[in-house]
Write an enzyme that holds these catalytic residues in place. Structure first.
Site, mmCIF file in Angstrom:
data_model
loop_
_atom_site.group_PDB
_atom_site.id
_atom_site.type_symbol
_atom_site.label_atom_id
_atom_site.label_comp_id
_atom_site.label_asym_id
_atom_site.label_seq_id
_atom_site.Cartn_x
_atom_site.Cartn_y
_atom_site.Cartn_z
ATOM 1 N N ASP A 13 0.804 -1.224 0.000
ATOM 2 C CA ASP A 13 0.000 0.000 0.000
ATOM 3 C C ASP A 13 0.839 1.277 0.000
ATOM 4 O OD1 ASP A 13 -2.266 -1.612 0.093
ATOM 5 O OD2 ASP A 13 -2.321 -1.608 2.287
ATOM 6 N N LYS A 16 1.873 2.240 -5.036
ATOM 7 C CA LYS A 16 2.424 1.689 -6.288
ATOM 8 C C LYS A 16 1.489 1.972 -7.465
ATOM 9 C CE LYS A 16 2.445 -2.403 -4.387
ATOM 10 N NZ LYS A 16 2.124 -2.029 -3.000
ATOM 11 N N LYS A 18 -0.537 4.431 -8.076
ATOM 12 C CA LYS A 18 -0.385 5.795 -8.601
ATOM 13 C C LYS A 18 0.913 5.926 -9.397
ATOM 14 C CE LYS A 18 0.627 10.478 -7.710
ATOM 15 N NZ LYS A 18 0.371 11.750 -7.090
ATOM 16 N N ALA A 39 -4.024 -7.765 -3.621
ATOM 17 C CA ALA A 39 -3.565 -6.410 -3.909
ATOM 18 C C ALA A 39 -4.743 -5.481 -4.155
ATOM 19 C CB ALA A 39 -2.674 -6.433 -5.156
ATOM 20 N N GLY A 40 -4.541 -4.217 -3.839
ATOM 21 C CA GLY A 40 -5.501 -3.170 -4.190
ATOM 22 C C GLY A 40 -4.692 -1.953 -4.570
ATOM 23 N N HIS A 41 -4.656 -1.661 -5.860
ATOM 24 C CA HIS A 41 -3.827 -0.554 -6.354
ATOM 25 C C HIS A 41 -4.736 0.580 -6.811
ATOM 26 C CE1 HIS A 41 -0.253 -3.489 -7.217
ATOM 27 N NE2 HIS A 41 -0.640 -3.480 -5.958
ATOM 28 N N THR A 42 -4.604 1.716 -6.138
ATOM 29 C CA THR A 42 -5.535 2.821 -6.364
ATOM 30 C C THR A 42 -4.967 3.843 -7.337
ATOM 31 O OG1 THR A 42 -6.100 2.545 -4.035
ATOM 32 C CG2 THR A 42 -6.993 4.500 -5.146
ATOM 33 N N GLN A 224 2.061 -5.954 -3.178
ATOM 34 C CA GLN A 224 2.570 -6.031 -1.802
ATOM 35 C C GLN A 224 3.896 -5.260 -1.677
ATOM 36 O OE1 GLN A 224 1.497 -9.475 -3.159
ATOM 37 N NE2 GLN A 224 -0.462 -8.546 -2.704
ATOM 38 N N ASP A 333 2.607 14.808 1.609
ATOM 39 C CA ASP A 333 1.607 15.803 2.021
ATOM 40 C C ASP A 333 0.973 15.464 3.363
ATOM 41 O OD1 ASP A 333 0.647 13.665 0.182
ATOM 42 O OD2 ASP A 333 -1.339 14.384 0.768
ATOM 43 N N SER A 413 5.609 12.203 -4.299
ATOM 44 C CA SER A 413 4.172 12.346 -4.535
ATOM 45 C C SER A 413 3.565 13.146 -3.387
ATOM 46 C CB SER A 413 3.545 10.955 -4.630
ATOM 47 O OG SER A 413 2.149 11.051 -4.720
HETATM 48 P P1 GDP Z 1 -0.747 0.409 -3.531
HETATM 49 O O1 GDP Z 1 -1.346 -0.870 -3.077
HETATM 50 O O2 GDP Z 1 0.728 0.472 -3.278
HETATM 51 O O3 GDP Z 1 -1.077 0.745 -4.956
HETATM 52 O O4 GDP Z 1 -1.388 1.556 -2.633
HETATM 53 P P2 GDP Z 1 -2.961 1.700 -2.255
HETATM 54 O O5 GDP Z 1 -3.702 2.115 -3.452
HETATM 55 O O6 GDP Z 1 -3.428 0.484 -1.537
HETATM 56 O O7 GDP Z 1 -2.892 2.829 -1.161
HETATM 57 C C1 GDP Z 1 -2.344 4.087 -1.428
HETATM 58 C C2 GDP Z 1 -3.406 5.164 -1.129
HETATM 59 O O8 GDP Z 1 -2.777 6.410 -1.050
HETATM 60 C C3 GDP Z 1 -4.446 5.300 -2.222
HETATM 61 O O9 GDP Z 1 -5.653 5.680 -1.637
HETATM 62 C C4 GDP Z 1 -3.894 6.434 -3.080
HETATM 63 O O10 GDP Z 1 -4.913 7.141 -3.789
HETATM 64 C C5 GDP Z 1 -3.271 7.307 -2.045
HETATM 65 N N1 GDP Z 1 -2.103 8.087 -2.473
HETATM 66 C C6 GDP Z 1 -1.114 7.722 -3.323
HETATM 67 N N2 GDP Z 1 -0.156 8.686 -3.350
HETATM 68 C C7 GDP Z 1 -0.551 9.642 -2.497
HETATM 69 C C8 GDP Z 1 0.029 10.880 -2.051
HETATM 70 O O11 GDP Z 1 1.125 11.271 -2.438
HETATM 71 N N3 GDP Z 1 -0.677 11.605 -1.130
HETATM 72 C C9 GDP Z 1 -1.895 11.198 -0.649
HETATM 73 N N4 GDP Z 1 -2.501 11.958 0.247
HETATM 74 N N5 GDP Z 1 -2.454 10.036 -1.042
HETATM 75 C C10 GDP Z 1 -1.794 9.277 -1.940
HETATM 76 P P1 IMO Z 2 -0.872 -4.128 -2.260
HETATM 77 O O1 IMO Z 2 -0.411 -4.688 -3.593
HETATM 78 C C1 IMO Z 2 -0.905 -4.504 2.071
HETATM 79 C C2 IMO Z 2 -1.067 -8.571 3.689
HETATM 80 C C3 IMO Z 2 -2.320 -9.018 4.416
HETATM 81 C C4 IMO Z 2 -1.713 -10.002 5.401
HETATM 82 C C5 IMO Z 2 -0.606 -10.666 4.605
HETATM 83 C C6 IMO Z 2 -0.977 -12.002 3.974
HETATM 84 O O2 IMO Z 2 -2.162 -3.406 -2.349
HETATM 85 O O3 IMO Z 2 0.222 -3.339 -1.640
HETATM 86 P P2 IMO Z 2 -2.559 -12.719 1.960
HETATM 87 O O4 IMO Z 2 -4.008 -12.462 1.722
HETATM 88 O O5 IMO Z 2 -1.663 -12.175 0.902
HETATM 89 O O6 IMO Z 2 -2.256 -14.144 2.281
HETATM 90 O O7 IMO Z 2 -2.223 -11.892 3.321
HETATM 91 O O8 IMO Z 2 -0.256 -9.738 3.572
HETATM 92 N N1 IMO Z 2 -1.279 -8.054 2.332
HETATM 93 C C7 IMO Z 2 -1.182 -6.770 1.985
HETATM 94 N N2 IMO Z 2 -0.966 -5.675 2.742
HETATM 95 N N3 IMO Z 2 -1.008 -4.391 0.742
HETATM 96 C C8 IMO Z 2 -1.199 -5.475 -0.036
HETATM 97 O O9 IMO Z 2 -1.184 -5.438 -1.383
HETATM 98 C C9 IMO Z 2 -1.338 -6.739 0.590
HETATM 99 N N4 IMO Z 2 -1.548 -8.001 0.148
HETATM 100 C C10 IMO Z 2 -1.498 -8.797 1.215
HETATM 101 O O10 IMO Z 2 -2.946 -7.940 5.055
HETATM 102 O O11 IMO Z 2 -1.120 -9.310 6.468
HETATM 103 MG MG MG Z 3 -2.901 -1.554 -1.849
#
Ligand code: GDP
Ligand code: IMO
Ligand code: MG
Length: 424
Positions: A13, A16, A18, A39-42, A224, A333, A413
């Site tokens: 999280d 990545k 972005k 994974a959850g990529h926003t 991850q 920020d 960022s």
């Molecule tokens: P990922 O899994 O690595 O792609 O990250 P996630 O999407 O799970 O979580 C990152 C969160 O931070 C998302 O809600 C993004 O929209 C937000 N985000 C990314 N870059 C920035 C930043 O520079 N500032 C702020 N405030 N939010 C950000």
């Molecule tokens: P992104 O790509 C943050 C964490 C889970 C748990 C551990 C194992 O969005 O960064 P799993 O379901 O993979 O067997 O869970 O890994 N986890 C993550 N934490 N970001 C992720 O993906 C994750 N994917 C798995 O919360 O602790």
């Molecule tokens: Mg994520």
């Protein structure tokens, strides 16, 4: 480019999605190489927020081709949901989204076993996303897995599925609140999926090699992060794949020398979802303030993320193990308004000092982070686009990080939107 790789440098999280979306502007191919819909990529574009779980984060750029690589475990239902969601939003996937025929499939029994194991693991409870990731990778390692390509040999698929159901149902039947599965239903359902997946199926290794050979710009997308890597993370509190640079090789079929540049993504602080060590976690007011300011709630499960200061020990380790050439620093920020900002530069227990991330969880015991403290800044920075326009204390913080971590921070960022970024 031509071949660049983006990986998380913390516990996931990091932002990545972005960063990959931004770099995809210049990419011909974006390849996801491991993990699954844990994974959850926003990506934020104007008022729209798109969260991708399986489809690579380059999909919003109409000419970029996206490949789900051999190292990914795929839940077909989630794949279809994501395609439908994208298509309904006007994003085409036809002819530009590919799925490796070597990718292993997640079955409903994998999800059920993940759910049951989580409630059964006691002190080794991981807090998984319950998406069936661990059980699917376990079957892959056991050489029981069903790959996308295997669905097209119906007899072999039937025999494998029967084997699975004998094993899994025998386990699940013994548990009071577990669901068991019927052969006919799953067999028909997955043959239906096979038809719908056929237009996406490809030998991804051949596709990626051909792309790289022809000079196409290829971006590899990790899920991850370093500390969740099955080998190098905080085992057993990790995910079930190699999330780091090594996974980019085994999850695509590209040789190590093909990687021209590896970029690690880190937040300006640290978060973690689920259980496991987190040396710089702030359990009080500071952690809560970061959580609120950074809106730190999981993009996949909605769980609150644990928050704390940046851990330079962990990032230095990630730089070394992942061979990171540069860092992207996100969410700077979020630190606006903090009077002081801390960074862990080592861990200390009595006279003993550690500056390398420990290999065994037990080693953490009794160690406390050694912090270096910096004055904060009060200005909002979410509209800053030039490095020199950042408040001097923010510049000082970044310069210190580069020095103590030993790698250049080439992207900063300052907000979730595409244009809230400083390239250096
Ligand atoms: P990922 O899994 O690595 O792609 O990250 P996630 O999407 O799970 O979580 C990152 C969160 O931070 C998302 O809600 C993004 O929209 C937000 N985000 C990314 N870059 C920035 C930043 O520079 N500032 C702020 N405030 N939010 C950000
Ligand atoms: P992104 O790509 C943050 C964490 C889970 C748990 C551990 C194992 O969005 O960064 P799993 O379901 O993979 O067997 O869970 O890994 N986890 C993550 N934490 N970001 C992720 O993906 C994750 N994917 C798995 O919360 O602790
Ligand atoms: Mg994520």
């Amino acid at each position: 480019m031509p071949v660049e790789c983006v990986v998380g440098a913390q516990w996931g999280d990091e932002g990545k999605g972005k960063i990959i979306d931004l770099l995809s502007r210049d990419a011909d191919y974006v390849v996801r190489f491991q993990g699954g819909n844990n994974a959850g990529h926003t990506i934020r574009v104007g008022n729209d927020q798109i969260v991708l779980h399986l489809v690579p984060s380059g999909i919003l750029h109409p000419t970029t081709r996206c490949v789900v690589g051999n190292g990914v475990v795929v839940d077909p239902e989630v794949f279809f949901e994501e395609i439908d969601f994208l298509n309904q939003g006007g994003v085409s996937t036809e002819g530009r989204l590919f799925l490796s025929d070597r990718a292993h499939l997640i079955f409903p029994f994998h999800r059920e076993i993940d759910r049951i194991m989580e409630s059964d693991r006691g002190v080794r409870s991981i807090g998984t996303t319950k998406r069936g990731i661990g059980p699917a990778y376990a079957d892959k390692a056991k050489r029981w897995g069903v790959r996308l390509g295997d669905l097209y040999d119906e007899d072999m698929f039937a025999a494998t599925l029967r084997m699975h159901l004998d094993e899994k149902n025998a386990l699940l039947e013994k548990l009071p609140d577990a669901q068991t599965f019927k052969f006919e239903e799953l067999y028909e359902r997955f043959l239906g999926y096979a038809k719908r997946l056929a237009p996406y199926a490809c030998d991804s290794v051949a596709v990626i090699h051909e792309a790289a050979r022809s000079g196409a710009r290829v971006l590899l997308e990790g899920a991850q992060g370093a500390l969740l890597d099955l080998d190098f993370g905080t085992y057993p509190f990790v995910t079930s794949s190699n999330t780091f640079t090594g996974g980019a090789i085994t999850g695509t079929g590209l040789p190590p020398k093909a990687l021209d540049r590896v970029i690690g993504v880190t937040k300006a602080y640290t978060t973690r979802v689920g259980e496991g060590p987190f040396p710089t976690e702030e359990l009080g007011e500071v952690g809560e303030r970061i959580q609120v300011a950074g809106n730190e709630f999981g993009a996949t499960t909605g769980r609150p993320r644990r928050c704390g200061w940046l851990d330079a020990v962990a990032i230095r380790y990630a730089v070394a193990v992942g061979g990171l050439d540069a860092l992207a620093l996100t969410k700077l920020d979020v630190l606006s308004g903090f009077q002081e900002i801390k960074v862990a530069v080592a861990y200390q227990r009595g006279e003993e000092r550690l500056s390398w991330y420990p290999s065994v969880i037990d080693t953490h015991k009794g160690f406390e982070p050694v912090y270096q403290t910096f004055p904060g800044w009060s200005e909002k920075i979410d509209a800053v686009t030039k490095f020199e326009d950042l408040p001097p204390n923010a510049v000082g913080y970044i310069s210190f990080l580069e020095e103590t971590i030993g790698v250049k921070i080439s992207i900063v960022s300052v907000g979730p939107e595409r244009d809230q970024v400083i390239f250096r």
